[in-house]
Design an enzyme around this catalytic site. Structure first.
Site, mmCIF file in Angstrom:
data_model
loop_
_atom_site.group_PDB
_atom_site.id
_atom_site.type_symbol
_atom_site.label_atom_id
_atom_site.label_comp_id
_atom_site.label_asym_id
_atom_site.label_seq_id
_atom_site.Cartn_x
_atom_site.Cartn_y
_atom_site.Cartn_z
ATOM 1 N N GLY A 1 1.065 -1.294 -0.182
ATOM 2 C CA GLY A 1 -0.058 0.247 0.009
ATOM 3 C C GLY A 1 0.522 1.168 0.309
ATOM 4 O O GLY A 1 2.023 1.596 0.781
ATOM 5 N N GLY B 1 0.026 4.783 -0.482
ATOM 6 C CA GLY B 1 -0.473 5.664 -1.174
ATOM 7 C C GLY B 1 0.414 6.525 -0.279
ATOM 8 O O GLY B 1 1.094 6.779 -0.199
ATOM 9 N N ARG B 2 -0.480 8.052 -0.013
ATOM 10 C CA ARG B 2 0.282 8.477 0.668
ATOM 11 C C ARG B 2 0.743 8.669 1.446
ATOM 12 O O ARG B 2 1.551 9.110 2.056
ATOM 13 C CB ARG B 2 -1.317 10.209 1.093
ATOM 14 C CG ARG B 2 -0.751 11.565 0.166
ATOM 15 C CD ARG B 2 -2.668 12.338 0.979
ATOM 16 N NE ARG B 2 -3.845 11.635 2.250
ATOM 17 C CZ ARG B 2 -4.598 11.072 1.707
ATOM 18 N NH1 ARG B 2 -5.355 12.657 -0.278
ATOM 19 N NH2 ARG B 2 -5.830 10.953 1.619
ATOM 20 N N ARG C 1 -1.334 -1.813 -5.834
ATOM 21 C CA ARG C 1 -1.704 -2.717 -7.436
ATOM 22 C C ARG C 1 -1.406 -1.181 -8.294
ATOM 23 O O ARG C 1 -1.546 -2.035 -9.273
ATOM 24 C CB ARG C 1 -3.222 -1.875 -6.784
ATOM 25 C CG ARG C 1 -3.688 -3.141 -5.997
ATOM 26 C CD ARG C 1 -5.155 -2.724 -6.022
ATOM 27 N NE ARG C 1 -5.894 -1.118 -5.424
ATOM 28 C CZ ARG C 1 -6.643 0.017 -5.420
ATOM 29 N NH1 ARG C 1 -7.977 -1.157 -5.431
ATOM 30 N NH2 ARG C 1 -6.653 0.920 -5.060
ATOM 31 N N SER D 1 -0.326 8.485 13.278
ATOM 32 C CA SER D 1 -1.059 9.357 13.297
ATOM 33 C C SER D 1 0.080 10.576 12.596
ATOM 34 O O SER D 1 1.591 10.218 12.752
ATOM 35 C CB SER D 1 -1.255 10.867 14.315
ATOM 36 O OG SER D 1 -1.894 11.674 14.304
ATOM 37 N N LYS E 1 -5.353 5.186 19.008
ATOM 38 C CA LYS E 1 -5.795 5.724 17.466
ATOM 39 C C LYS E 1 -6.991 6.690 17.553
ATOM 40 O O LYS E 1 -7.232 7.640 17.194
ATOM 41 C CB LYS E 1 -4.938 5.135 15.949
ATOM 42 C CG LYS E 1 -5.040 5.755 15.203
ATOM 43 C CD LYS E 1 -4.254 6.863 15.262
ATOM 44 C CE LYS E 1 -4.423 7.616 13.310
ATOM 45 N NZ LYS E 1 -5.474 8.165 12.604
ATOM 46 N N ASN F 1 -8.130 10.355 16.915
ATOM 47 C CA ASN F 1 -8.963 10.933 15.747
ATOM 48 C C ASN F 1 -10.477 11.025 16.447
ATOM 49 O O ASN F 1 -11.024 12.322 16.412
ATOM 50 C CB ASN F 1 -9.413 9.756 14.926
ATOM 51 C CG ASN F 1 -8.006 9.711 13.954
ATOM 52 O OD1 ASN F 1 -6.710 9.632 14.956
ATOM 53 N ND2 ASN F 1 -8.732 9.380 12.739
ATOM 54 N N GLU G 1 -9.648 13.918 17.867
ATOM 55 C CA GLU G 1 -9.171 15.195 17.187
ATOM 56 C C GLU G 1 -10.667 15.820 16.072
ATOM 57 O O GLU G 1 -10.297 17.850 15.971
ATOM 58 C CB GLU G 1 -8.003 14.596 15.691
ATOM 59 C CG GLU G 1 -7.627 15.268 14.397
ATOM 60 C CD GLU G 1 -7.930 14.139 13.604
ATOM 61 O OE1 GLU G 1 -6.955 13.408 13.542
ATOM 62 O OE2 GLU G 1 -8.505 14.380 11.790
ATOM 63 N N TYR G 2 -11.344 15.246 15.816
ATOM 64 C CA TYR G 2 -12.355 15.923 15.513
ATOM 65 C C TYR G 2 -13.243 16.599 16.030
ATOM 66 O O TYR G 2 -13.477 17.941 15.971
ATOM 67 C CB TYR G 2 -14.019 14.640 15.477
ATOM 68 C CG TYR G 2 -13.195 13.630 14.040
ATOM 69 C CD1 TYR G 2 -12.634 13.675 13.733
ATOM 70 C CD2 TYR G 2 -14.665 13.124 13.690
ATOM 71 C CE1 TYR G 2 -12.475 13.099 12.656
ATOM 72 C CE2 TYR G 2 -15.081 12.351 12.259
ATOM 73 C CZ TYR G 2 -13.306 12.118 12.090
ATOM 74 O OH TYR G 2 -13.407 11.127 10.922
#
Lengths: 337, 337, 337, 337
Positions: free
Chosen positions: A7, A9-10, A31, A120, A188, A192, A195-196
């Site tokens: 994986g 990604g970012r 992928r 994070s 974690k 989050n 965080e919200y």
């Protein structure tokens, strides 16, 4: 130390780069072959599929998965047959800690360790380091420490907490073994959830500052419009970007999220690139569910979540019911926007 | 520059020390002669009363008031006759911005300036500097800048906001002229409203982490007790002090309030010195009132305030009504604690 | 029609009596033989255990379970072997609708129907009738209609909804087939979620009326006490019992819950028999979880739930964190109660 | 008894008709001559202006004002010189109780009574009667009782509260003298605060029922979309109109607002005539402000208010800030609607 990464990604790609820079050996798969190629160029070994990735790793293997929560299961399906007793899978994504408990139980009979790692740091992590919340068996986590230590920010130059002495230890290194399977993602998840609510607190506050000139607007004089008794109290034009900048210095509300808000407002105080549809990505939901199941009152955390749902348009029918009731009992017609 | 300071409590005394250290001349007064004496020892000029304080200042005088919001009025009553056109009063306390508007209007005919200055920084401000939010007439605020600049933290060594270039300016200096009379306290008010919600966000999150072992408790099997479907999901013992320490490093929720939480938990993870009765001090209330009057939704800010009221015992009668209703419709008796 | 009833607590016993009065034949069982005996005296057939209960019923059997949600599973374990294809189990308690889906799936291979029935009405239901929300296969529900119709209040003498004409039909009879398995308890779950919020709305409002004389209290003048700008606005002594009685007549907030509140306040306006520890019983929690999982904002419903958690003492540690933070940044000490 | 009525909108005109039907003599005035003419046709005496209205009344005069809160002041300005000691003004609209206190103080020197009367009942009041919450001096309120008694619903045929015996008295008549000046509007204000929350409770619940089929929607598999673990739990199609009808019978949540919801849903279950912009009209705001000033936690009442602000679009900038933060720390782009 050697690590397989699935994986790119970012998050995954940045983590690989941070590890490569620290001298670790990374075997990578995604992928998207272009994502693999980009990292190979920076020193990683590429793999064409998961089997090939596993084949390149020496036992005991460590394979880090960095994919959306909803596809972790299918990755493990492919991965499990390629691994042997003593190997370890690390789920570093945003999985539900309940799935970690299930995954660990599923892999235990084969002697495969399962480590959950809440991560994070976002797009800044490559540079700042990632804050890592880890769950799983003690010996498996211990074996992974060289990787964890280099992904983490380390002690850094932040002021030390009062009462902490001697060489930096434990959480001061920027990663923490929080407990058995799921504990990492549990912590974690709550991170989050917090965080919200932090984000919403700033958003509400700045929105209120933006309304500080509300007394200058004309108001209709009708039964559908709440009167404003003292319009002279709301005659201000507050410069939001300057306020965000100010609060970064010496105020009680200084934080990294405020730093980011200052960045965003400095770039465009109107935030014209955004329409205000705010996504939520799982952990905020699970936090509130955990709060409910354990009987813990978390009204701010959950309200922050609901406000996101609201921004996604999900309150609309509720609002139509309110208007319908008002029409029924008072003959009130909706005002146009 | 020369400054008179009235009110030498926690905040006032520290500010005087910071100003003395920066080379300013301070004339100080407090109801408590010991507070005056303590600062005289450190280089301030003491005054036995407000008249004497004013007499020691050269025109144009600057008198900073640092007293509880509820006594500002009476201090101004005494102060006004001692001042002359061109002098300035600065209210640096936690006053309601509406009172600033009234005070400025009251003093205007005599040509006395009134400056409102919201001050954040708490007991740490002497060392870190104070974040100053200022309201009032432009020329009066400009005249005060030497004082403001030295009370403020200055640019410091915090990373600069993206896009800001050249020498530090405006809010980067740690103080900001926010607008006309009241604008400083308005911004400070919203600051405190945000502060309440940030605090509550962390408090809820850590409280949830503390409930992570809820599955281990025995549960009654009766109609008064909500069942827990999966107790195996709540079997953790999370080390809150370590988590607070961890999140300070590279996480999205790092902040100064988190630093303080880490301090408190490192000292005593049980927080046994506190019972949980949380005071609120005015600005949180005014923030929510401003939100309501301007039609701005601030559900988190206000909920944080209400949770404080709740901690003060003010929900008790509401809860008795709920129990009474439950008894009426279902014959439910309250469970004992 | 013949019905077996397992669980003769508050609800089950009253339902049996209502059914007996309507001419149905009831075979009853409870762990407590006295509960069985009491209903035998009123015309029910008693059973010493579940097997005996089933043996007394003619095929196709209908067995209604009225027990705490947490023991439904174990009752079905005992019941299933005593039943045959074509028989039906009805869970009329406060089960999670997800369990209904599982139960129906579990019993399907044996040809046993599973019907979920949310039941509202409390201790008043025997007289007023029970509002029944039913889920399950259409033909199984249809077969049960004689029972449902007599448990339900029927059309009664309440004013008919505008636009409804002809003989009463559907929901006007007081019971409703809401959909497939789980739909009944899903609707009942949301019903209870609404109930919590309605109750809290009244409780908050009456609590506010009780605070209408707050301006008469002495207030400390210190940094820990929010000032009250206009004490003359809060000088009232409102008679809560009279207000509750008043609102029952012609006001927009009239409701059955208000009727009960008026009852309670008429008996003792101080509600001295209650301490304010408010239980919650599962459905409120599941409602909020469903809201979260479906992305539906339900801030009031969830806040009402959290306020109950709060009344149970579960916010205490969060509040201690708040006090600890206040001490850290401002040197604030908690005020005593 | 004779009564002057100023303001012949929805409420005022209906009240006059109810009074005329009960045999009272009404002198009426409105800015709109057509409104006057319509009531003259039904038996009222019309007046071309306020002076003429006063001239037609015999001392001691009773003049009822039924106009938007924001114009009460100007009506009193015109009215006061036309009245004499012993006369009474009744403000039956939705005024802030604080204004009542001021109005009563202003009129006291002239010996003119000021009575505040909160009026609930909406467009249904003419038929059902109005629930009246009255504040003012005892003797002035007593003199007005013939009018109050005929505007009110009276005891009606609703079941009597347990413990009330003998002839109906006090609040059972449908009007209540709540206390000195402002007490009537204070109670009405809280009434409306409760009303907002009751409405929101139903709206949230029905909205959740509408989401009961959420498991059937396709979900994107990306980091911006929260996964749904068990889509099989959300496969229902709930008939909202039928559920509303059902709950009117024997359920704990039955109420007049539910009756109205059933009306609205029976007419159009999609509520297609409404867009969901929900107005708020003053009293909800004042309720929350009173809660804040008296330190009373009313999280549901205030959240209901904020959700209305949200429906008016006032959260938009807050949401843009959230999206901007998410972009800053995670590179998240907003999803389109």
């Amino acid at each position: 130390m050697q690590l397989g990464m699935i994986g790119l990604g970012r998050m995954g790609a940045n983590m690989v780069q941070r590890l490569l820079a620290a001298g670790h050996q990374c075997v990578v798969y995604d992928r998207d072959p272009a994502a693999v190629a980009a990292l190979v160029e920076r020193g990683a070994s590429g793999a064409a599929d998961i089997a090939e990735l596993c084949a390149q790793l020496e036992a005991p293997r460590h394979v880090w998965i960095m994919v959306p929560a909803s596809v972790v299961d299918s990755v493990i399906d492919v991965l499990e047959p390629q691994l042997a007793a003593g190997d370890a899978i690390i789920d570093g994504g945003n999985s539900n800690y309940r799935d970690d408990i299930a995954h660990a139980a599923r892999l235990a009979p084969a002697g495969i360790h399962f480590i959950d790692c809440g991560t994070s740091g976002g797009v800044w992590g490559r540079e700042r380091g990632y804050c890592l919340m880890v769950g799983g068996a003690t010996e498996a986590v211990a074996r992974l420490e060289p990787i964890l230590a280099d992904l983490a920010p380390g002690p850094g130059d932040i002021p030390r907490t009062a009462g902490r002495e001697g060489p930096p230890r434990g959480a001061e290194l920027g990663y923490l073994h929080c407990g058995p399977s799921g504990a990492g993602h549990f912590v974690k998840m709550v991170h989050n959830g917090i965080e919200y609510a932090l984000m919403a607190a700033y958003a509400e506050g700045f929105n209120l500052l933006r309304h500080a000139g509300a007394g200058r607007a004309e108001r209709a004089t009708d039964a559908e419009t709440a009167p404003l008794a003292n319009p002279e109290h709301y005659q201000y034009d507050i410069d939001l970007a300057e306020v965000a900048e100010l609060w970064r210095r010496g105020s009680v509300v200084s934080s990294w999220l405020l730093d980011l808000t200052a960045n965003a407002l400095a770039e465009d105080a109107e935030l014209g690139n955004f329409s205000g549809r705010v996504s939520d990505s799982g952990e905020g939901r699970w936090t509130s569910i955990a709060a409910i199941e354990t009987g813990t009152p978390t009204p701010l955390l959950t309200t922050a979540l609901y406000e996101r749902f609201n921004s996604q348009g999900e309150a609309e029918f509720a609002n139509r019911i309110l208007s319908a009731m008002r029409y029924q009992f008072g003959g009130h017609h909706e005002k146009s926007a």
